[in-house]
Design a protein around this motif. Structure first.
Motif, short mmCIF file in Angstrom:
data_model
loop_
_atom_site.label_atom_id
_atom_site.label_comp_id
_atom_site.label_asym_id
_atom_site.label_seq_id
_atom_site.Cartn_x
_atom_site.Cartn_y
_atom_site.Cartn_z
N HIS A 1 0.84 -1.21 0.00
CA HIS A 1 0.00 0.00 0.00
C HIS A 1 0.87 1.26 0.00
CE1 HIS A 1 -3.10 -2.78 1.12
NE2 HIS A 1 -2.63 -2.95 2.34
N ALA A 2 2.01 1.20 0.68
CA ALA A 2 2.84 2.39 0.84
C ALA A 2 4.26 1.97 1.19
CB ALA A 2 2.29 3.28 1.95
N VAL A 3 5.19 2.89 0.92
CA VAL A 3 6.59 2.68 1.30
C VAL A 3 6.90 3.61 2.47
CG1 VAL A 3 8.97 3.08 0.54
CG2 VAL A 3 7.36 1.92 -0.99
N ILE A 4 7.57 3.08 3.47
CA ILE A 4 8.00 3.90 4.61
C ILE A 4 9.52 3.99 4.55
CG2 ILE A 4 7.91 4.22 7.12
CD1 ILE A 4 5.09 3.87 5.89
N ALA A 5 10.05 5.18 4.28
CA ALA A 5 11.50 5.36 4.18
C ALA A 5 12.06 5.74 5.54
CB ALA A 5 11.81 6.46 3.17
N ILE A 6 13.12 5.05 5.96
CA ILE A 6 13.83 5.45 7.18
C ILE A 6 14.86 6.50 6.77
CG2 ILE A 6 15.20 4.71 9.15
CD1 ILE A 6 14.10 1.89 8.84
N THR A 7 14.63 7.73 7.16
CA THR A 7 15.51 8.81 6.71
C THR A 7 16.76 8.85 7.59
OG1 THR A 7 14.79 10.60 8.13
CG2 THR A 7 13.44 10.15 6.18
N LEU B 1 8.03 -0.19 -8.32
CA LEU B 1 6.86 -0.97 -7.90
C LEU B 1 5.54 -0.26 -8.21
CD1 LEU B 1 7.93 -2.38 -4.40
CD2 LEU B 1 7.86 -3.61 -6.56
N GLY B 2 5.63 1.01 -8.65
CA GLY B 2 4.43 1.78 -8.94
C GLY B 2 3.69 2.23 -7.70
N VAL B 3 4.41 2.34 -6.58
CA VAL B 3 3.78 2.81 -5.34
C VAL B 3 3.91 4.33 -5.27
CG1 VAL B 3 3.88 2.73 -2.81
CG2 VAL B 3 4.32 0.65 -4.13
N ARG B 4 2.80 5.01 -4.99
CA ARG B 4 2.79 6.48 -4.99
C ARG B 4 2.76 7.07 -3.59
NH1 ARG B 4 3.30 9.30 -10.00
NH2 ARG B 4 2.80 7.79 -11.61
N ILE B 5 2.46 6.24 -2.60
CA ILE B 5 2.36 6.79 -1.24
C ILE B 5 3.65 6.46 -0.49
CG2 ILE B 5 1.08 6.77 0.93
CD1 ILE B 5 -1.38 5.95 -0.71
N ILE B 6 4.35 7.51 -0.10
CA ILE B 6 5.62 7.34 0.60
C ILE B 6 5.59 8.17 1.87
CG2 ILE B 6 8.13 7.60 0.45
CD1 ILE B 6 7.86 7.36 -2.58
N ASP B 7 5.91 7.52 2.98
CA ASP B 7 5.98 8.23 4.25
C ASP B 7 7.39 8.08 4.80
OD1 ASP B 7 5.09 9.72 6.42
OD2 ASP B 7 4.25 7.99 7.48
N THR B 8 7.70 8.87 5.81
CA THR B 8 9.04 8.77 6.40
C THR B 8 8.93 8.51 7.90
OG1 THR B 8 9.03 11.16 6.78
CG2 THR B 8 10.15 10.37 4.79
N VAL B 9 9.95 7.80 8.41
CA VAL B 9 10.18 7.78 9.84
C VAL B 9 11.60 8.30 9.99
CG1 VAL B 9 10.69 5.28 9.80
CG2 VAL B 9 10.23 6.39 11.97
N ALA C 1 -1.95 8.61 8.67
CA ALA C 1 -2.51 8.09 7.41
C ALA C 1 -1.82 6.78 7.02
CB ALA C 1 -2.33 9.13 6.31
N ALA C 2 -0.50 6.72 7.14
CA ALA C 2 0.23 5.49 6.79
C ALA C 2 -0.09 4.38 7.78
CB ALA C 2 1.73 5.77 6.73
N MET C 3 -0.19 4.74 9.05
CA MET C 3 -0.55 3.76 10.09
C MET C 3 -1.89 3.10 9.75
SD MET C 3 1.19 2.78 12.47
CE MET C 3 2.46 2.98 13.62
N LYS C 4 -2.83 3.94 9.31
CA LYS C 4 -4.17 3.46 8.97
C LYS C 4 -4.10 2.49 7.79
CE LYS C 4 -8.60 5.79 9.05
NZ LYS C 4 -9.24 7.06 8.73
N LEU C 5 -3.28 2.87 6.79
CA LEU C 5 -3.14 1.99 5.61
C LEU C 5 -2.61 0.62 6.00
CD1 LEU C 5 -1.52 4.23 2.84
CD2 LEU C 5 -3.74 3.09 2.75
N GLY C 6 -1.76 0.59 7.03
CA GLY C 6 -1.18 -0.68 7.49
C GLY C 6 -2.00 -1.32 8.59
N GLY C 7 -3.23 -0.87 8.79
CA GLY C 7 -4.13 -1.49 9.78
C GLY C 7 -3.60 -1.40 11.21
N GLY C 8 -2.71 -0.46 11.45
CA GLY C 8 -2.17 -0.27 12.81
C GLY C 8 -0.94 -1.11 13.11
#
Ligand SMILES: O=P(O)(O)OC[C@H]1O[C@H](OP(=O)(O)OP(=O)(O)O)[C@H](O)[C@@H]1O
Ligand SMILES: O=c1[nH]c(=O)c2nc[nH]c2[nH]1
Ligand SMILES: [Mg+2]
Length: 172
Positions: A40-46, A60-68, A90-97
């Protein structure tokens, strides 16, 4: 210096990575991840995870990217981990928590401390890194190249071309 060795000095061996090589390794990582997704999304560790996250998300064609945003090394000295920004609601919700269907990306795992902290935030997410050292490797689901624990990886965004003396003059 106060007599303490830095991580890089302890490492001893150097593994320099060019932009070309990094791009190739990120593409190879994506080939493997393509078998595991969709995500659903990529989470980048900055910050180090931003570059591979951009390449992997593109492939992968993923458009939603969040950072930690986590900092621990001051160049090559590891200090306490600091979470400067957590994962968005928003990202947490996509990953069902729990992170199910999310892809965490970082450039490498070394001691595994950073990866462990993010895994605790998203236990069901898939964790991918481009490079892995043995101590951190058990935390990673997918990676491309393993280097020994006593190797320091030099990334292209941290380095520049410079003169290198000939071997006969004592260069390593
Ligand atoms: O497995 P560990 O021993 O925890 O080390 C790995 C982490 O260290 C580096 O990040 P750093 O803290 O240097 O921050 P940066 O990504 O902003 O360069 C690297 O990008 C990983 O995130
Ligand atoms: O540029 C880097 N190279 C490494 O090998 C490493 N290990 C932890 N943090 C690191 N940063
Ligand atoms: Mg990092």
């Amino acid at each position: 210096m106060n007599g303490e060795l830095t991580a890089q000095e302890r490492a001893g061996k150097a593994f320099p990575v060019s932009w070309d090589q990094f791009h190739r390794d990120c593409r190879a990582l994506t080939w493997r991840l393509n078998e595991v997704g969709p995500f659903h999304a990529v989470i980048a560790i900055t910050r180090g995870g931003l570059v591979p996250a951009a390449i992997v998300a593109r492939e992968l064609g993923v458009r939603i990217i969040d950072t930690v945003c986590i900092a621990s090394y001051d160049h090559d000295k590891q200090g306490d981990l600091q979470v400067l920004k957590g994962i968005s609601d928003a990202a947490m919700k996509l990953g069902g928590g729990t992170g199910k269907g999310l892809l965490i990306v970082d450039d490498l795992v070394d001691t595994g401390k950073t990866g462990k902290l993010v895994r605790e935030m998203l236990p069901d997410a898939h964790f991918a890194t481009v490079y892995a050292k043995p101590k951190g490797r058990p935390l990673v689901d997918t990676f491309i190249t393993e280097v020994s624990q006593d190797t320091w990886i030099f990334f292209p965004w941290d380095t520049a071309l410079s003169y290198h003396p000939p071997l006969r003059d004592g260069a390593a």
